[in-house]
Design a protein around this motif. Structure first.
Motif, mmCIF file in Angstrom:
data_model
loop_
_atom_site.group_PDB
_atom_site.id
_atom_site.type_symbol
_atom_site.label_atom_id
_atom_site.label_comp_id
_atom_site.label_asym_id
_atom_site.label_seq_id
_atom_site.Cartn_x
_atom_site.Cartn_y
_atom_site.Cartn_z
ATOM 1 N N ALA A 1 -36.786 63.402 -33.376
ATOM 2 C CA ALA A 1 -37.903 63.957 -33.389
ATOM 3 C C ALA A 1 -38.123 64.222 -31.639
ATOM 4 C CB ALA A 1 -38.914 63.058 -33.702
ATOM 5 N N ALA A 2 -38.698 65.638 -31.443
ATOM 6 C CA ALA A 2 -39.122 65.989 -30.425
ATOM 7 C C ALA A 2 -40.398 65.772 -30.189
ATOM 8 C CB ALA A 2 -38.958 67.413 -30.291
ATOM 9 N N VAL A 3 -41.286 65.238 -30.995
ATOM 10 C CA VAL A 3 -42.633 64.913 -30.623
ATOM 11 C C VAL A 3 -43.044 63.553 -31.392
ATOM 12 C CG1 VAL A 3 -43.414 67.143 -29.998
ATOM 13 C CG2 VAL A 3 -43.505 66.174 -32.214
ATOM 14 N N LEU A 4 -43.955 62.810 -30.846
ATOM 15 C CA LEU A 4 -44.458 61.555 -31.544
ATOM 16 C C LEU A 4 -45.998 61.657 -31.317
ATOM 17 C CD1 LEU A 4 -44.503 58.613 -32.472
ATOM 18 C CD2 LEU A 4 -44.509 57.939 -30.178
ATOM 19 N N LEU A 5 -46.682 61.680 -32.471
ATOM 20 C CA LEU A 5 -48.109 61.968 -32.551
ATOM 21 C C LEU A 5 -48.717 60.685 -32.757
ATOM 22 C CD1 LEU A 5 -47.023 64.616 -33.130
ATOM 23 C CD2 LEU A 5 -48.627 64.893 -35.007
ATOM 24 N N THR A 6 -49.941 60.361 -31.843
ATOM 25 C CA THR A 6 -50.837 59.428 -32.182
ATOM 26 C C THR A 6 -52.102 59.794 -32.658
ATOM 27 O OG1 THR A 6 -51.868 59.158 -29.924
ATOM 28 C CG2 THR A 6 -49.763 58.241 -30.113
ATOM 29 N N ALA A 7 -52.964 59.086 -33.017
ATOM 30 C CA ALA A 7 -54.268 59.458 -33.856
ATOM 31 C C ALA A 7 -55.270 59.254 -33.022
ATOM 32 C CB ALA A 7 -54.394 58.698 -35.308
ATOM 33 N N HIS A 8 -55.214 59.180 -31.555
ATOM 34 C CA HIS A 8 -56.467 59.314 -30.762
ATOM 35 C C HIS A 8 -57.209 60.376 -30.919
ATOM 36 C CE1 HIS A 8 -53.495 56.558 -28.370
ATOM 37 N NE2 HIS A 8 -54.696 55.842 -28.155
ATOM 38 N N HIS A 9 -58.568 60.314 -31.096
ATOM 39 C CA HIS A 9 -59.416 61.102 -31.421
ATOM 40 C C HIS A 9 -60.879 61.373 -30.525
ATOM 41 C CE1 HIS A 9 -61.885 57.684 -32.829
ATOM 42 N NE2 HIS A 9 -61.021 57.303 -33.496
ATOM 43 N N GLY A 10 -61.709 62.207 -30.417
ATOM 44 C CA GLY A 10 -62.684 62.371 -29.553
ATOM 45 C C GLY A 10 -63.651 61.152 -29.261
ATOM 46 N N ASP A 11 -63.959 60.159 -30.246
ATOM 47 C CA ASP A 11 -64.587 59.100 -29.984
ATOM 48 C C ASP A 11 -63.774 58.108 -29.089
ATOM 49 O OD1 ASP A 11 -67.087 58.657 -31.982
ATOM 50 O OD2 ASP A 11 -65.548 60.124 -32.761
ATOM 51 N N GLN B 1 -61.746 59.136 -26.797
ATOM 52 C CA GLN B 1 -61.866 59.631 -25.600
ATOM 53 C C GLN B 1 -62.883 59.616 -24.817
ATOM 54 O OE1 GLN B 1 -59.674 60.776 -23.257
ATOM 55 N NE2 GLN B 1 -59.278 62.922 -23.484
ATOM 56 N N ALA B 2 -64.322 59.491 -25.574
ATOM 57 C CA ALA B 2 -65.473 59.277 -24.975
ATOM 58 C C ALA B 2 -65.423 57.854 -24.533
ATOM 59 C CB ALA B 2 -66.554 59.624 -25.980
ATOM 60 N N GLU B 3 -65.131 56.905 -25.250
ATOM 61 C CA GLU B 3 -65.245 55.531 -25.137
ATOM 62 C C GLU B 3 -64.104 55.153 -23.755
ATOM 63 O OE1 GLU B 3 -65.590 54.513 -29.799
ATOM 64 O OE2 GLU B 3 -63.743 53.971 -28.845
ATOM 65 N N THR B 4 -63.241 55.731 -23.557
ATOM 66 C CA THR B 4 -62.279 55.576 -22.540
ATOM 67 C C THR B 4 -62.846 56.056 -21.478
ATOM 68 O OG1 THR B 4 -60.364 55.703 -23.873
ATOM 69 C CG2 THR B 4 -59.822 56.129 -21.636
ATOM 70 N N LEU B 5 -63.440 57.235 -21.569
ATOM 71 C CA LEU B 5 -64.063 57.896 -20.245
ATOM 72 C C LEU B 5 -65.294 56.891 -19.700
ATOM 73 C CD1 LEU B 5 -64.607 60.056 -18.274
ATOM 74 C CD2 LEU B 5 -65.910 61.231 -20.115
#
Length: 347
Positions: A141-151, A153-157
């Motif tokens: 596989a050239a890519v590995l997908l994770t399911a991080h989403h907008g919420d 991202q906002a929490e991390t910020l």
């Protein structure tokens, strides 16, 4: 506390139901966009496999359903069983059954050594990504997908803001990064948690809710509660701000890389960066110290590309030398000089 499961159907009873066409089209476009960004406008060949990291939560199970519908025959999935709580092996088995129902090959991964000690979440993350990237590469596989989403991202910020992070930290979750020869992609950063849950339910995907998500001891849980209690804080807009910050971070990183290639000539040679902006000096000083440490095999004291170097920069601006990370930095007219610090004299 055991995980809370979604309503029926169970994994053993499920019959695949395609997600809504609009959601599949959106996912396909988002994946194409982040892939193009990671590969400088190129797309992965149609025969290359797409690897998914699927934990069994609603977000990743939605991603599994979307990817299987958007790219049938190309998707493989894996679950990393941290073996940190009871029931984790059952969740991995649930994902495997769901993958089989969607004709998606699945593998359960586990740590070589038990995850224990301080900073256990960090240790778990390191073990998880190492195993997933190795597995993806072995799958071709050239890519590995994770399911991080907008919420997420906002929490991390908000967490990074609360810790006083700099620009690199405020860029939060990056849409893509390379780990070895595998591109780790986050195509769902524009999606809300609730939207993904709806997709999982519409596709009749089983999923579990991790009870640690409600544990107030975790910073993320507290930020999630803050967002829920303050509707004026829009996670989508916060995530968009993180994306802008990531763009600014990328510009500075490219400029720092150019200056490094133009001006670094090795340890104990003048490094002419004193006239650059402080943020660039900050990055270049860290990189120079790391380069000297690597050449001299210095491992202690600890030092990395996030270590605080403000006192060192202050000393250099005042015309004084200083030692950090086992490296002596001395100002000179032609540029700063970096060398291995002499051993401390015993008293």
């Amino acid at each position: 506390m055991s995980p809370r499961r979604a309503p029926p159907p169970s994994a053993s009873e499920m019959t695949p139901v395609p997600p809504p066409d609009a959601a599949v089209a959106r996912f396909r476009d988002d994946l194409a966009r982040v892939t193009a960004a990671a590969f400088d406008g190129a797309t992965t060949p149609a025969q290359v496999r797409i690897a998914l990291a699927v934990s069994g939560g609603a977000d990743s199970m939605a991603m599994l359903a979307l990817a299987a519908a958007a790219h049938p025959g190309r998707v493989v999935a894996a679950t990393f069983d941290h073996r940190l709580r009871a029931g984790s092996s059952d969740e991995a088995a649930m994902v495997a059954r769901a993958g089989a129902a969607l004709a998606v090959p699945h593998r359960t991964l586990a740590p070589i050594d038990a995850i224990a000690g301080s900073s256990i979440q960090m240790r778990a993350r390191v073990a998880r990504y190492a195993a997933l990237v190795d597995w993806a590469a072995a799958e071709g596989a050239a890519v590995l997908l994770t399911a991080h989403h907008g919420d997420d991202q906002a929490e991390t910020l908000l967490m990074r803001l609360n810790r006083g992070a700099g620009l690199s930290g405020l860029a939060a979750i990056r849409p893509w990064r390379f780990d070895g020869g595998v591109a780790v992609l986050r195509p769902l950063l524009g999606w809300r948690r609730a939207q993904l849950r709806e997709v999982a339910q519409a596709a009749q995907m089983p999923f579990v809710d991790d009870p640690s998500n409600d544990d107030p001891r975790h910073d993320r849980t507290r930020m999630r509660a803050l967002l829920a209690a303050a509707p004026a804080l829009d996670p989508v807009r916060l995530a968009a701000s993180a994306a802008w910050l990531a763009e600014a971070e990328a510009v500075l990183a490219r400029l720092a890389e150019r200056l490094w290639k133009e001006r670094w000539r090795g340890p104990d040679r003048p490094f002419a960066v004193a006239q650059e902006e402080r943020e660039l000096r900050r990055r270049l000083v860290r990189r120079a110290i790391i380069a000297v440490r690597e050449s001299a095999a210095i491992v202690l004291p600890a030092f990395d590309d996030s270590t605080n170097v403000e006192p060192l920069l202050d000393a250099l601006e005042a015309g004084r030398g200083a030692v950090q990370g086992g490296v002596k930095v001395s100002p000179a007219p032609a540029g700063w000089r970096f060398s291995v610090a002499p051993p401390r004299r015993s008293v």
